[in-house]
Design a protein around this motif. Structure first.
Motif, PDB file in Angstrom:
ATOM      1  N   GLY A   1       0.965  -1.086  -0.155  1.00  0.00           N
ATOM      2  CA  GLY A   1       0.002  -0.115   0.045  1.00  0.00           C
ATOM      3  C   GLY A   1       1.033   1.379  -0.277  1.00  0.00           C
ATOM      4  O   GLY A   1       0.536   2.217  -0.793  1.00  0.00           O
ATOM      5  N   ALA A   2       1.810   1.125   0.919  1.00  0.00           N
ATOM      6  CA  ALA A   2       2.714   2.302   0.942  1.00  0.00           C
ATOM      7  C   ALA A   2       3.660   2.453  -0.579  1.00  0.00           C
ATOM      8  O   ALA A   2       3.839   3.519  -1.050  1.00  0.00           O
ATOM      9  CB  ALA A   2       3.905   2.378   1.999  1.00  0.00           C
ATOM     10  N   PHE A   3       4.072   1.293  -0.974  1.00  0.00           N
ATOM     11  CA  PHE A   3       4.683   1.433  -2.339  1.00  0.00           C
ATOM     12  C   PHE A   3       3.750   1.907  -3.461  1.00  0.00           C
ATOM     13  O   PHE A   3       4.194   2.735  -4.266  1.00  0.00           O
ATOM     14  CB  PHE A   3       4.964  -0.061  -2.464  1.00  0.00           C
ATOM     15  CG  PHE A   3       5.929  -0.252  -4.057  1.00  0.00           C
ATOM     16  CD1 PHE A   3       7.284   0.396  -3.840  1.00  0.00           C
ATOM     17  CD2 PHE A   3       5.421  -0.562  -5.061  1.00  0.00           C
ATOM     18  CE1 PHE A   3       8.016   0.322  -5.091  1.00  0.00           C
ATOM     19  CE2 PHE A   3       5.983  -0.852  -6.175  1.00  0.00           C
ATOM     20  CZ  PHE A   3       7.584  -0.282  -6.200  1.00  0.00           C
ATOM     21  N   LYS A   4       2.310   1.539  -3.498  1.00  0.00           N
ATOM     22  CA  LYS A   4       1.463   2.098  -4.325  1.00  0.00           C
ATOM     23  C   LYS A   4       1.435   3.492  -4.263  1.00  0.00           C
ATOM     24  O   LYS A   4       1.437   4.340  -5.158  1.00  0.00           O
ATOM     25  CB  LYS A   4       0.170   1.445  -4.126  1.00  0.00           C
ATOM     26  CG  LYS A   4      -0.904   1.964  -5.223  1.00  0.00           C
ATOM     27  CD  LYS A   4      -2.267   0.738  -4.817  1.00  0.00           C
ATOM     28  CE  LYS A   4      -3.244   0.932  -6.028  1.00  0.00           C
ATOM     29  NZ  LYS A   4      -4.383  -0.079  -5.789  1.00  0.00           N
TER      30      LYS A   4
ATOM     31  N   ASN B   1      16.920  -4.741  -5.984  1.00  0.00           N
ATOM     32  CA  ASN B   1      16.193  -5.787  -6.652  1.00  0.00           C
ATOM     33  C   ASN B   1      14.766  -5.813  -6.553  1.00  0.00           C
ATOM     34  O   ASN B   1      13.776  -5.897  -7.085  1.00  0.00           O
ATOM     35  CB  ASN B   1      16.908  -7.064  -7.021  1.00  0.00           C
ATOM     36  CG  ASN B   1      16.135  -7.841  -8.232  1.00  0.00           C
ATOM     37  OD1 ASN B   1      15.628  -7.558  -9.196  1.00  0.00           O
ATOM     38  ND2 ASN B   1      16.308  -9.082  -7.943  1.00  0.00           N
ATOM     39  N   ILE B   2      14.577  -6.080  -5.016  1.00  0.00           N
ATOM     40  CA  ILE B   2      13.229  -5.976  -4.396  1.00  0.00           C
ATOM     41  C   ILE B   2      12.357  -4.870  -4.395  1.00  0.00           C
ATOM     42  O   ILE B   2      11.233  -4.872  -4.933  1.00  0.00           O
ATOM     43  CB  ILE B   2      13.554  -6.454  -2.956  1.00  0.00           C
ATOM     44  CG1 ILE B   2      14.000  -7.758  -2.883  1.00  0.00           C
ATOM     45  CG2 ILE B   2      12.174  -6.193  -2.183  1.00  0.00           C
ATOM     46  CD1 ILE B   2      14.325  -8.202  -1.262  1.00  0.00           C
ATOM     47  N   LEU B   3      13.083  -3.699  -4.400  1.00  0.00           N
ATOM     48  CA  LEU B   3      12.344  -2.478  -4.413  1.00  0.00           C
ATOM     49  C   LEU B   3      12.059  -2.213  -5.886  1.00  0.00           C
ATOM     50  O   LEU B   3      10.926  -1.596  -6.213  1.00  0.00           O
ATOM     51  CB  LEU B   3      13.088  -1.140  -3.905  1.00  0.00           C
ATOM     52  CG  LEU B   3      13.299  -1.101  -2.330  1.00  0.00           C
ATOM     53  CD1 LEU B   3      14.307   0.092  -1.898  1.00  0.00           C
ATOM     54  CD2 LEU B   3      11.854  -0.957  -1.772  1.00  0.00           C
ATOM     55  N   MET B   4      12.817  -2.364  -6.963  1.00  0.00           N
ATOM     56  CA  MET B   4      12.601  -1.873  -8.387  1.00  0.00           C
ATOM     57  C   MET B   4      12.056  -3.157  -9.287  1.00  0.00           C
ATOM     58  O   MET B   4      11.540  -2.755 -10.366  1.00  0.00           O
ATOM     59  CB  MET B   4      13.968  -1.357  -8.948  1.00  0.00           C
ATOM     60  CG  MET B   4      14.645  -0.243  -8.201  1.00  0.00           C
ATOM     61  SD  MET B   4      16.110   0.355  -8.807  1.00  0.00           S
ATOM     62  CE  MET B   4      15.526   0.969 -10.538  1.00  0.00           C
ATOM     63  N   ASN B   5      12.148  -4.199  -8.808  1.00  0.00           N
ATOM     64  CA  ASN B   5      11.451  -5.402  -9.538  1.00  0.00           C
ATOM     65  C   ASN B   5      10.339  -6.351  -8.905  1.00  0.00           C
ATOM     66  O   ASN B   5       9.426  -6.198  -9.361  1.00  0.00           O
ATOM     67  CB  ASN B   5      12.399  -6.516  -9.973  1.00  0.00           C
ATOM     68  CG  ASN B   5      13.158  -5.591 -11.229  1.00  0.00           C
ATOM     69  OD1 ASN B   5      12.715  -4.985 -12.099  1.00  0.00           O
ATOM     70  ND2 ASN B   5      14.598  -5.822 -11.296  1.00  0.00           N
ATOM     71  N   LEU B   6      10.770  -6.792  -7.643  1.00  0.00           N
ATOM     72  CA  LEU B   6       9.591  -7.439  -6.981  1.00  0.00           C
ATOM     73  C   LEU B   6       8.335  -6.696  -6.745  1.00  0.00           C
ATOM     74  O   LEU B   6       7.276  -7.200  -6.798  1.00  0.00           O
ATOM     75  CB  LEU B   6      10.224  -7.947  -5.708  1.00  0.00           C
ATOM     76  CG  LEU B   6       9.445  -9.134  -4.979  1.00  0.00           C
ATOM     77  CD1 LEU B   6       8.762 -10.400  -6.015  1.00  0.00           C
ATOM     78  CD2 LEU B   6      10.014  -9.690  -3.742  1.00  0.00           C
ATOM     79  N   TYR B   7       8.578  -5.616  -5.851  1.00  0.00           N
ATOM     80  CA  TYR B   7       7.262  -4.681  -5.486  1.00  0.00           C
ATOM     81  C   TYR B   7       6.537  -4.291  -6.508  1.00  0.00           C
ATOM     82  O   TYR B   7       5.343  -4.502  -6.376  1.00  0.00           O
ATOM     83  CB  TYR B   7       7.637  -3.547  -4.543  1.00  0.00           C
ATOM     84  CG  TYR B   7       7.980  -4.051  -2.932  1.00  0.00           C
ATOM     85  CD1 TYR B   7       8.446  -4.981  -2.511  1.00  0.00           C
ATOM     86  CD2 TYR B   7       7.190  -3.285  -2.012  1.00  0.00           C
ATOM     87  CE1 TYR B   7       8.478  -5.297  -1.159  1.00  0.00           C
ATOM     88  CE2 TYR B   7       7.178  -3.346  -0.815  1.00  0.00           C
ATOM     89  CZ  TYR B   7       7.981  -4.639  -0.249  1.00  0.00           C
ATOM     90  OH  TYR B   7       7.883  -4.874   1.104  1.00  0.00           O
ATOM     91  N   PRO B   8       7.152  -3.812  -7.695  1.00  0.00           N
ATOM     92  CA  PRO B   8       6.311  -3.416  -8.998  1.00  0.00           C
ATOM     93  C   PRO B   8       5.400  -4.574  -9.288  1.00  0.00           C
ATOM     94  O   PRO B   8       4.331  -4.550  -9.783  1.00  0.00           O
ATOM     95  CB  PRO B   8       7.399  -2.999  -9.859  1.00  0.00           C
ATOM     96  CG  PRO B   8       8.523  -2.367  -9.223  1.00  0.00           C
ATOM     97  CD  PRO B   8       8.682  -3.347  -7.624  1.00  0.00           C
TER      98      PRO B   8
END
Length: 151
Positions: A52-55, A125-132
């Motif tokens: 939710g925060a990432f969104k 990688n988690i922030l730029m690929n997995l979370y998206p």
């Protein structure tokens, strides 16, 4: 700082590789399986992970300019929802392929004994690929619910 910039560069390069590989995968039966992936179905788990925060970050910062055509009109029809879901699926699979590429690269770096670089690479990688990718999955679930209402 050097490890961070290197990790970001590798991640961006992985996006290009992923786009190419995704075009190859689209022509296989595997793509149908990949297009219906759902790693985290629980809304609570998504909240714990911070999706939710990432969104919110994606919607309210400069990141919103990366996918400007992934928007719905006020009253979307089924065709528009299907087209949007297809675009989201492509973006999701691109990020998943990129995540796998960087993870393999980080594993090689780890085996070479560069632990800090491997750790930073995995975090980026988690922030730029997995979370998206997880965000795309959540959005696809919402689109699927909207499409059910039309039926």
């Amino acid at each position: 700082m050097q490890y961070l910039t290197f990790s970001i560069s590798i991640t961006i390069i992985s996006w290009i590789i992923a786009m190419i590989l995704n075009e190859v995968v689209k022509r296989t039966p595997l793509y149908i399986k990949l297009s219906n992936l759902n790693f985290i179905t629980s809304e609570k788990a998504n909240n714990i992970l911070g999706i939710g925060a990432f969104k919110w970050i994606v919607k309210n910062t400069f990141f919103k300019f990366f996918n400007p055509n992934l928007k719905l009109s006020r009253r979307p029809d089924v065709l528009q929802l299907m087209a949007l879901r297809k675009q989201m699926t492509t973006a999701e699979i691109n990020h998943l392929i990129a995540f796998a590429c960087v993870a393999i690269f980080a594993l090689v770096i780890l085996v070479k004994g560069k632990f800090l670089l491997a750790l930073i690479m995995i975090l980026v990688n988690i922030l730029m690929n997995l979370y998206p990718s997880l965000l795309q999955q959540e959005n696809k679930r919402q689109i699927d619910q909207m499409m059910k209402r039309f039926r």
